[in-house]
Design an enzyme around this catalytic site. Structure first.
Site, PDB file in Angstrom:
ATOM      1  N   SER A  38      29.635   9.945 -58.116  1.00 62.53           N
ATOM      2  CA  SER A  38      30.376  11.192 -57.940  1.00 62.53           C
ATOM      3  C   SER A  38      30.077  12.286 -58.955  1.00 62.53           C
ATOM      4  O   SER A  38      30.536  13.412 -58.795  1.00 62.53           O
ATOM      5  CB  SER A  38      31.886  10.919 -57.907  1.00 62.53           C
ATOM      6  OG  SER A  38      32.392  10.711 -59.197  1.00 62.53           O
TER       7      SER A  38
ATOM      8  N   LYS B 179      34.916  14.053 -65.010  1.00 60.87           N
ATOM      9  CA  LYS B 179      34.731  15.255 -64.193  1.00 60.87           C
ATOM     10  C   LYS B 179      34.232  16.403 -65.058  1.00 60.87           C
ATOM     11  O   LYS B 179      34.233  16.342 -66.281  1.00 60.87           O
ATOM     12  CB  LYS B 179      36.054  15.670 -63.531  1.00 60.87           C
ATOM     13  CG  LYS B 179      36.689  14.605 -62.647  1.00 60.87           C
ATOM     14  CD  LYS B 179      35.837  14.275 -61.437  1.00 60.87           C
ATOM     15  CE  LYS B 179      36.404  13.100 -60.660  1.00 60.87           C
ATOM     16  NZ  LYS B 179      35.489  12.673 -59.578  1.00 60.87           N
TER      17      LYS B 179
END
Length: 218
Positions: free
Chosen positions: A48, A91
């Site tokens: 991701s 992230k």
């Protein structure tokens, strides 16, 4: 005389051994303190954050209290008990407090304070909606984050996560080491917007190297 010389040699040997042990103890102590209070090392497993972070990348994570705040472009490790069963996620910071984020899911474009971001670090444009309503203004003391592999990442677009209080940030990633390709900077801010344990980044994971200390609960 010979006995005296032998004793001197033995004393010197013992002194050298003692000094070597002292150096070793100091080095071990410094390493423990470093990886307890300053930094830790984790391994990536999953897609991701591609293409910035790859499977088996080794990340140096600086503890949050040493980061001096977070800026757009930073790669951060977050842990929120109500999201992903409290697993830490990794992230990229897209916007900080007071900034307004808007996403056109048809074109895949991301805007911060009305300006189109030139996101040369993403794997593909942002087409996937996850429940958060836009435009969205980031509250005080919070950040808006997304994975670089936008259509394969659970992040602030999800209403389950939304904007993230910075108290949930464990640390930031200043450097990445890729197996077989050496050490490099993490590429934290390739473009600045103008305006074992398992650490997850949505559907990916980070595996902490065995000797690293436990991740602090957020």
């Amino acid at each position: 005389m010979r006995g005296g010389k032998r004793l001197n040699r033995d004393a010197l040997s013992l002194r050298g051994l003692y000094e070597w042990v002292q150096v070793l103890v100091c080095a071990v102590t410094a390493t423990v303190l470093l990886f307890t209070f300053a930094a830790r090392v984790v391994l990536v497993s999953g897609p991701s954050m591609r293409e910035t972070l790859q499977h088996q990348d080794c990340l140096l994570v600086m503890n949050a209290h040493l980061c001096g705040g977070f800026e757009a472009g930073d790669i951060v490790i977050i842990r929120k008990e109500s999201f992903k069963d409290g697993e830490p996620i990794v992230k990229r910071v897209i916007a900080t407090e007071g900034q307004t984020v808007d996403i056109d899911f048809v074109s895949g474009a991301v805007y911060v304070d009305g300006e189109l971001l030139e996101e040369d670090y993403i794997n593909e444009p942002t087409y996937v909606e996850e429940g958060t309503e836009f435009p969205l203004t980031v509250p005080e003391g919070s950040i808006f984050v997304m994975g670089d592999n936008r259509n394969h990442s659970s992040d602030s677009r999800s209403s389950d996560l939304g904007t993230v209080d910075t108290r949930y940030v464990i640390g930031s990633v200043p450097a990445v080491s890729r197996r077989g390709r050496g050490h490099r900077a993490a590429g934290l801010r390739p473009h600045r917007p103008h305006c074992g344990d398992r650490l997850s980044h949505g559907d990916s994971f980070l595996r902490r190297i065995d000797w690293a200390p436990p991740a602090g609960a957020a």
